[in-house]
Design an enzyme around this catalytic site. Structure first.
Site, PDB file in Angstrom:
ATOM      1  N   ASP A   1       0.851  -1.186   0.000  1.00  0.00           N
ATOM      2  CA  ASP A   1       0.000   0.000   0.000  1.00  0.00           C
ATOM      3  C   ASP A   1       0.891   1.242   0.000  1.00  0.00           C
ATOM      4  O   ASP A   1       1.559   1.524   0.989  1.00  0.00           O
ATOM      5  CB  ASP A   1      -0.882  -0.050   1.262  1.00  0.00           C
ATOM      6  CG  ASP A   1      -1.700   1.211   1.437  1.00  0.00           C
ATOM      7  OD1 ASP A   1      -1.664   2.083   0.544  1.00  0.00           O
ATOM      8  OD2 ASP A   1      -2.371   1.322   2.477  1.00  0.00           O
TER       9      ASP A   1
ATOM     10  N   GLU B   1      31.999  10.904  -1.520  1.00  0.00           N
ATOM     11  CA  GLU B   1      32.833  10.942  -0.307  1.00  0.00           C
ATOM     12  C   GLU B   1      31.948  11.343   0.871  1.00  0.00           C
ATOM     13  O   GLU B   1      32.007  12.490   1.328  1.00  0.00           O
ATOM     14  CB  GLU B   1      33.940  11.987  -0.457  1.00  0.00           C
ATOM     15  CG  GLU B   1      34.891  11.769  -1.592  1.00  0.00           C
ATOM     16  CD  GLU B   1      35.931  12.892  -1.646  1.00  0.00           C
ATOM     17  OE1 GLU B   1      36.488  13.272  -0.599  1.00  0.00           O
ATOM     18  OE2 GLU B   1      36.157  13.401  -2.743  1.00  0.00           O
TER      19      GLU B   1
ATOM     20  N   GLU C   1      30.589  12.089   4.445  1.00  0.00           N
ATOM     21  CA  GLU C   1      31.133  12.379   5.787  1.00  0.00           C
ATOM     22  C   GLU C   1      30.005  12.231   6.803  1.00  0.00           C
ATOM     23  O   GLU C   1      28.830  12.406   6.468  1.00  0.00           O
ATOM     24  CB  GLU C   1      31.684  13.806   5.822  1.00  0.00           C
ATOM     25  CG  GLU C   1      32.855  13.997   4.875  1.00  0.00           C
ATOM     26  CD  GLU C   1      33.309  15.446   4.731  1.00  0.00           C
ATOM     27  OE1 GLU C   1      34.459  15.655   4.339  1.00  0.00           O
ATOM     28  OE2 GLU C   1      32.508  16.367   4.991  1.00  0.00           O
TER      29      GLU C   1
ATOM     30  N   GLU D   1      37.912  12.943   9.911  1.00  0.00           N
ATOM     31  CA  GLU D   1      37.746  14.229   9.218  1.00  0.00           C
ATOM     32  C   GLU D   1      38.172  15.394  10.135  1.00  0.00           C
ATOM     33  O   GLU D   1      38.579  15.181  11.270  1.00  0.00           O
ATOM     34  CB  GLU D   1      36.302  14.394   8.725  1.00  0.00           C
ATOM     35  CG  GLU D   1      36.132  14.262   7.203  1.00  0.00           C
ATOM     36  CD  GLU D   1      37.009  15.211   6.384  1.00  0.00           C
ATOM     37  OE1 GLU D   1      37.480  16.237   6.920  1.00  0.00           O
ATOM     38  OE2 GLU D   1      37.242  14.915   5.205  1.00  0.00           O
TER      39      GLU D   1
ATOM     40  N   GLU E   1      35.158  10.112   7.431  1.00  0.00           N
ATOM     41  CA  GLU E   1      34.813   9.957   6.011  1.00  0.00           C
ATOM     42  C   GLU E   1      35.251   8.571   5.564  1.00  0.00           C
ATOM     43  O   GLU E   1      36.318   8.096   5.943  1.00  0.00           O
ATOM     44  CB  GLU E   1      35.550  11.020   5.178  1.00  0.00           C
ATOM     45  CG  GLU E   1      35.362  10.843   3.669  1.00  0.00           C
ATOM     46  CD  GLU E   1      36.012  11.965   2.848  1.00  0.00           C
ATOM     47  OE1 GLU E   1      35.890  13.140   3.240  1.00  0.00           O
ATOM     48  OE2 GLU E   1      36.642  11.646   1.828  1.00  0.00           O
TER      49      GLU E   1
ATOM     50  N   HIS F   1      30.961  15.153  -1.164  1.00  0.00           N
ATOM     51  CA  HIS F   1      31.554  15.510  -2.457  1.00  0.00           C
ATOM     52  C   HIS F   1      31.318  14.352  -3.424  1.00  0.00           C
ATOM     53  O   HIS F   1      31.423  13.192  -3.031  1.00  0.00           O
ATOM     54  CB  HIS F   1      33.062  15.724  -2.321  1.00  0.00           C
ATOM     55  CG  HIS F   1      33.432  16.759  -1.316  1.00  0.00           C
ATOM     56  ND1 HIS F   1      34.697  16.919  -0.832  1.00  0.00           N
ATOM     57  CD2 HIS F   1      32.672  17.706  -0.709  1.00  0.00           C
ATOM     58  CE1 HIS F   1      34.712  17.915   0.040  1.00  0.00           C
ATOM     59  NE2 HIS F   1      33.504  18.399   0.131  1.00  0.00           N
TER      60      HIS F   1
ATOM     61  N   ARG G   1      39.431  24.931  -2.531  1.00  0.00           N
ATOM     62  CA  ARG G   1      38.295  24.116  -2.148  1.00  0.00           C
ATOM     63  C   ARG G   1      37.102  24.947  -1.712  1.00  0.00           C
ATOM     64  O   ARG G   1      36.171  24.423  -1.114  1.00  0.00           O
ATOM     65  CB  ARG G   1      38.721  23.143  -1.040  1.00  0.00           C
ATOM     66  CG  ARG G   1      39.638  22.063  -1.575  1.00  0.00           C
ATOM     67  CD  ARG G   1      40.456  21.374  -0.508  1.00  0.00           C
ATOM     68  NE  ARG G   1      41.548  20.629  -1.141  1.00  0.00           N
ATOM     69  CZ  ARG G   1      41.542  19.324  -1.364  1.00  0.00           C
ATOM     70  NH1 ARG G   1      40.525  18.601  -0.998  1.00  0.00           N
ATOM     71  NH2 ARG G   1      42.555  18.740  -1.962  1.00  0.00           N
TER      72      ARG G   1
ATOM     73  N   GLU H   1      34.837  17.216  -9.419  1.00  0.00           N
ATOM     74  CA  GLU H   1      34.293  16.944  -8.084  1.00  0.00           C
ATOM     75  C   GLU H   1      33.288  18.030  -7.733  1.00  0.00           C
ATOM     76  O   GLU H   1      33.660  19.199  -7.599  1.00  0.00           O
ATOM     77  CB  GLU H   1      35.423  16.938  -7.044  1.00  0.00           C
ATOM     78  CG  GLU H   1      34.940  16.717  -5.618  1.00  0.00           C
ATOM     79  CD  GLU H   1      36.023  16.954  -4.554  1.00  0.00           C
ATOM     80  OE1 GLU H   1      36.778  17.943  -4.682  1.00  0.00           O
ATOM     81  OE2 GLU H   1      36.094  16.162  -3.613  1.00  0.00           O
TER      82      GLU H   1
ATOM     83  N   ARG I   1      31.198  19.746  -4.989  1.00  0.00           N
ATOM     84  CA  ARG I   1      31.424  19.767  -3.534  1.00  0.00           C
ATOM     85  C   ARG I   1      30.216  20.202  -2.722  1.00  0.00           C
ATOM     86  O   ARG I   1      30.256  20.231  -1.500  1.00  0.00           O
ATOM     87  CB  ARG I   1      32.605  20.695  -3.231  1.00  0.00           C
ATOM     88  CG  ARG I   1      33.897  20.184  -3.832  1.00  0.00           C
ATOM     89  CD  ARG I   1      35.052  21.158  -3.626  1.00  0.00           C
ATOM     90  NE  ARG I   1      35.339  21.431  -2.229  1.00  0.00           N
ATOM     91  CZ  ARG I   1      36.102  20.665  -1.453  1.00  0.00           C
ATOM     92  NH1 ARG I   1      36.644  19.569  -1.940  1.00  0.00           N
ATOM     93  NH2 ARG I   1      36.322  20.989  -0.186  1.00  0.00           N
TER      94      ARG I   1
HETATM   95  N1  GLN Z   1      33.462  18.823   5.572  1.00  0.00           N
HETATM   96  C1  GLN Z   1      33.688  19.649   4.403  1.00  0.00           C
HETATM   97  C2  GLN Z   1      32.360  19.921   3.683  1.00  0.00           C
HETATM   98  O1  GLN Z   1      31.462  20.261   4.327  1.00  0.00           O
HETATM   99  C3  GLN Z   1      34.696  19.013   3.481  1.00  0.00           C
HETATM  100  C4  GLN Z   1      36.033  18.803   4.117  1.00  0.00           C
HETATM  101  C5  GLN Z   1      36.990  18.035   3.279  1.00  0.00           C
HETATM  102  O2  GLN Z   1      36.678  16.940   2.823  1.00  0.00           O
HETATM  103  N2  GLN Z   1      38.133  18.533   3.023  1.00  0.00           N
HETATM  104  O3  GLN Z   1      32.211  19.815   2.518  1.00  0.00           O
HETATM  105 MG    MG Z   2      37.636  13.404   0.802  1.00  0.00          MG
HETATM  106 MG    MG Z   3      36.118  15.065   3.383  1.00  0.00          MG
HETATM  107 MG    MG Z   4      36.643  15.749  -1.655  1.00  0.00          MG
END
Ligand code: GLN
Ligand code: MG
Ligand code: MG
Ligand code: MG
Length: 446
Positions: A51, A133, A135, A190, A197, A246, A317, A335, A337
């Protein structure tokens, strides 16, 4: 690829008692119905009826009968179940949801939305590979067994024991994932205390989405066995890093990695740049899907390695998209992010793929990389360089989603409207709620 017969004999050999037939609702929550293993042949033959009216965002009461068709490729024994003494052995199968009235795939099934995206890519000559990836945080529980925000350790980036108290937990997670067929590539502590991670090998988009859903279940189950709580909430504690997911993306065609071009400065092909341009173009709309909770936007703030600006970079980054240093026919990729691990992985990969394919189809031009730390940019810097910001709240993200026809089409009208409805409700409730921050600021001031 295990056939149905192979699975039936595995069920015998391994003494499986129960089969959990799983699917994912629109919000990304795994649901399951358990059947005794002797029903397996019937489940493969006829599917299992259920259902759908009580599942978030599925169907109305009057059209509620749905069918689950198990995907034999996804058979896996649930290792944390059998770890408990004298417990029964359970295996899971991830299912496709079928509309019983039409016999067609149910339009509200996120796995179907991803399959549609994959089919579009295939028509254009591509297969998507994705490597996430994820976390997560590990927290202590209180006397009542409820999760707290007291981190389980005080370790930091790449720390070893005794600062990293979760090595055992991560090791057990990895063994369980491997027993379920994952190839784990790396795991580490991390940046934030209690944060970890675990990276598993990239795979085709459907397998990766299934893997992310499985991964979250395994991590939570193992933490539970160790008396702690693991969470994929994006920003459980303000003032320290949040948890992202990521996602590394590449497209493969008949001649291998369609993102690789040896001659290019960054090792990227024209196709890769167009895909990247598509991702940048649709970034505001896909944020609603990749960052779907009120809390997601507490992570997307300056200073914590999470992106806020719509730009790409090969060095820093703070950008939305990073070009990893690795290059070559097997390594050239981008990548993204922004995604966080509270997203529905099927919908998230589907919108990332559609956004990029739109860039290829429209031959969008990609801007150059941004090499400076974008967190340091003033508003004028940004405007001058035409760098947009990601939506700052769930409300803004929903608005951006509803203004983007390509991403709405990617979701299809059923999911687009159910998702918007659920998320608008969530955001409205949040706006009306009184937070601890407000009490701390105002209770004694006024
Ligand atoms: N924690 C970070 C984010 O919020 C990433 C950190 C890392 O992997 N270098 O994306
Ligand atoms: Mg990573
Ligand atoms: Mg990371
Ligand atoms: Mg990464």
């Amino acid at each position: 690829m295990p056939s149905k017969d192979k699975i039936l004999s595995l069920i015998q050999e391994e003494g499986v008692d129960f089969l959990r037939l799983q699917f994912t609702d629109i919000l990304g929550t795994v649901k399951n119905v358990s059947i005794p293993a002797h029903q397996a042949a019937k489940a493969f033959e006829d599917g299992i009826y259920f259902d759908g009216s009580s599942i978030e965002g599925f169907v109305r009461i009057q059209e509620s009968d749905m069918r689950l068709n198990p995907d034999p490729d996804t058979f896996a024994i649930l290792p944390w179940r059998s770890r408990r003494e004298d417990s029964t052995v359970s295996a899971r199968l991830i299912c496709d949801v079928i509309n019983t009235t039409t016999g067609e795939p149910f339009k509200g099934d996120p796995r179907y939305v991803l399959k549609r995206a994959i089919a579009r890519a295939k028509d254009m000559g591509y297969d998507m590979n994705a490597g996430p990836e994820p976390e997560f945080f590990v927290f202590e529980k209180d006397e009542k067994g409820r999760a707290t925000t007291e981190t389980h350790d005080h370790g930091g980036y790449f720390d070893l024991g005794p600062k990293d108290l979760a090595q055992e937990i991560r090791a057990e997670i990895i063994y369980m994932l491997e027993s379920m067929g994952f190839e784990v590539e790396a795991s580490h502590h991390e940046v934030a205390p209690g944060q970890h991670e675990i990276d598993f090998k990239y795979a085709d988009a459907l397998t990766t989405a299934d893997n992310i859903a499985t991964f979250r279940s395994v991590v939570r189950a193992v933490a539970e066995l160790h008396g702690v709580h693991a969470t994929f909430m994006p920003k459980p504690i303000s003032g320290i890093n949040g948890s992202g997911m990521h996602t590394h993306i590449s497209l493969f065609g008949d001649d291998g990695n369609a993102f690789h071009e040896e001659e290019d400065e960054f090792g990227l092909s024209e196709t890769a740049y167009q895909f990247l341009a598509g991702v940048l173009e649709h970034a505001p709309a896909i944020t609603a899907i990749c960052n779907p909770t009120v809390n997601s936007y507490k992570r997307l703030v300056p200073g914590y390695e999470a992106p806020i600006y719509v730009a790409w970079s090969d060095v820093n980054r703070s950008a939305l998209v990073r070009k990893p240093a690795a290059r070559g026919p097997n390594a050239s990729r981008i990548e993204l992010r922004s995604p966080d691990p509270s997203c529905n992985p099927y919908l998230a990969l589907a919108v990332m793929l559609h956004a990029g394919l739109d860039g290829i189809e429209k031959e969008l031009e990609c801007p150059g990389p941004v090499r400076e730390n974008i967190y340091d940019f003033t508003e004028e810097d940004r405007i001058e360089r035409g760098i947009e910001t990601l939506p700052g709240t769930l409300g803004q993200a929903i608005k951006a989603l509803n203004e983007d026809e390509v991403i709405l089409d990617a979701l299809g009208p059923h999911i687009a409207s159910k998702f918007t409805e659920a998320k608008t409700h969530e955001y409205t409730e949040f706006l009306a709620s009184v937070s601890q921050w407000e009490l701390d600021q105002y209770l004694e001031t006024f």
